[in-house]
Enzyme design. Structure first.
Site, PDB file in Angstrom:
ATOM      1  N   CYS A   1      61.586 -57.910 -98.345  1.00  0.00           N
ATOM      2  CA  CYS A   1      61.638 -56.587 -98.969  1.00  0.00           C
ATOM      3  C   CYS A   1      63.057 -56.076 -98.807  1.00  0.00           C
ATOM      4  CB  CYS A   1      60.634 -55.636 -98.311  1.00  0.00           C
ATOM      5  SG  CYS A   1      60.659 -53.964 -99.016  1.00  0.00           S
TER       6      CYS A   1
ATOM      7  N   GLU B   1      61.468 -57.057-106.536  1.00  0.00           N
ATOM      8  CA  GLU B   1      61.860 -58.419-106.184  1.00  0.00           C
ATOM      9  C   GLU B   1      62.477 -59.057-107.413  1.00  0.00           C
ATOM     10  OE1 GLU B   1      63.145 -60.432-103.936  1.00  0.00           O
ATOM     11  OE2 GLU B   1      61.410 -59.870-102.699  1.00  0.00           O
TER      12      GLU B   1
END
Length: 271
Positions: A2, A114
């Site tokens: 993350c 992402e």
């Protein structure tokens, strides 16, 4: 992993969702659609109130800096690199194990970003013909629109160069716990592109479902093996993902338009 996420919910909303007992209006953060390492973020934690006679843990909404600085660190410079802690080793790594035992938190988010490298670009990178391949960002979030409750850790660090009364004498920092990305189909997948989270990236933030919130935040739970049972991945089929504009790749860009779903990836050769 993350490395970027979105957090637009206000403190009143978060306080209601997580049954927060204490939060300070002066700690309110503006909605942030491009949260990056070293920024201040919201964290939910259970901890006794400072200077209170009653030492019971109180559910609080606090502002922390994203990028954990261990209490024993000589300087805070490494915090920007410690934004993620792996669920598989968090109980044994020196930088995280003490926080894992007693200083756990929830980092609320709308979802996380992402990046996927286009197939042709990826092949060029493997062949050594291209050093900086173009990447298509995706936004990953709960399919039902609920809060994305990321398992996190927090830590205190004392800046010994400053006097006790200085407002920056104490740093409170955090890290997101990550786990292996799901290989099962997404609850809602884009028309073209990845069919599972593992198609996007091999790691994902560990999302805590509401039935685990109280146990995760309870500072009285300190047994490592007991706590590791809370690191199990969430049930499959809860997430969706969709492509967003590459503008999110620049941390200076910030606004709700970053969450706008694209009809198709900007890079048409992704899959």
């Amino acid at each position: 992993m993350c490395g970027r996420y979105a957090s637009s919910r206000g403190p009143e909303d978060l306080a209601q969702i997580f049954e927060v007992e204490k939060w300070e209006p002066e700690e309110t953060l503006e909605p942030d659609y491009n949260v990056a390492p070293t920024k201040e973020v919201y964290a939910v934690l259970d901890r006794p109130l400072k200077d209170a006679g009653d030492r019971r843990p109180v559910r609080q909404l606090r502002r922390l800096k994203w990028g954990l600085v261990p209490s024993w660190a000589k300087s805070p410079e490494g915090g920007a690199r410690m934004i993620n802690a792996r669920a598989e080793t968090v109980h044994e790594k020196p930088s995280y194990r003490r926080a894992f035992a007693t200083r756990r938190c929830i980092l609320p988010a709308d979802g996380y970003y992402e990046w996927v490298t286009a197939k042709d670009e990826r092949e060029l990178e493997v062949e050594g013909k291209k050093k900086r391949p173009r990447k298509q960002p995706y936004f990953v979030l709960p399919a039902d629109g609920s809060v994305f409750a990321m398992a996190g850790l927090y830590e205190f660090w004392r800046d010994r160069t400053l006097p006790d009364e200085h407002p920056l004498a104490w740093w409170v920092t955090s890290s997101v716990i990550t786990t292996e990305a799901e290989t099962s189909p997404l609850a809602v997948a884009p028309a073209e592109g990845p069919r599972s989270l593992s198609d996007i990236h091999p790691r994902m933030p560990l999302m805590l479902t509401p039935d685990r919130w109280d146990a995760w935040l309870d500072p009285a739970r300190t047994d490592a093996e007991d706590l590791r049972s809370l690191l199990a991945p969430p049930p499959e089929g809860l997430m969706r993902a969709y492509p967003v504009a590459t503008a999110v790749s620049n941390v200076r860009n910030n606004g709700p338009e970053l969450l706008t779903e694209l009809a198709a990836p900007e890079e048409s050769t992704l899959f």
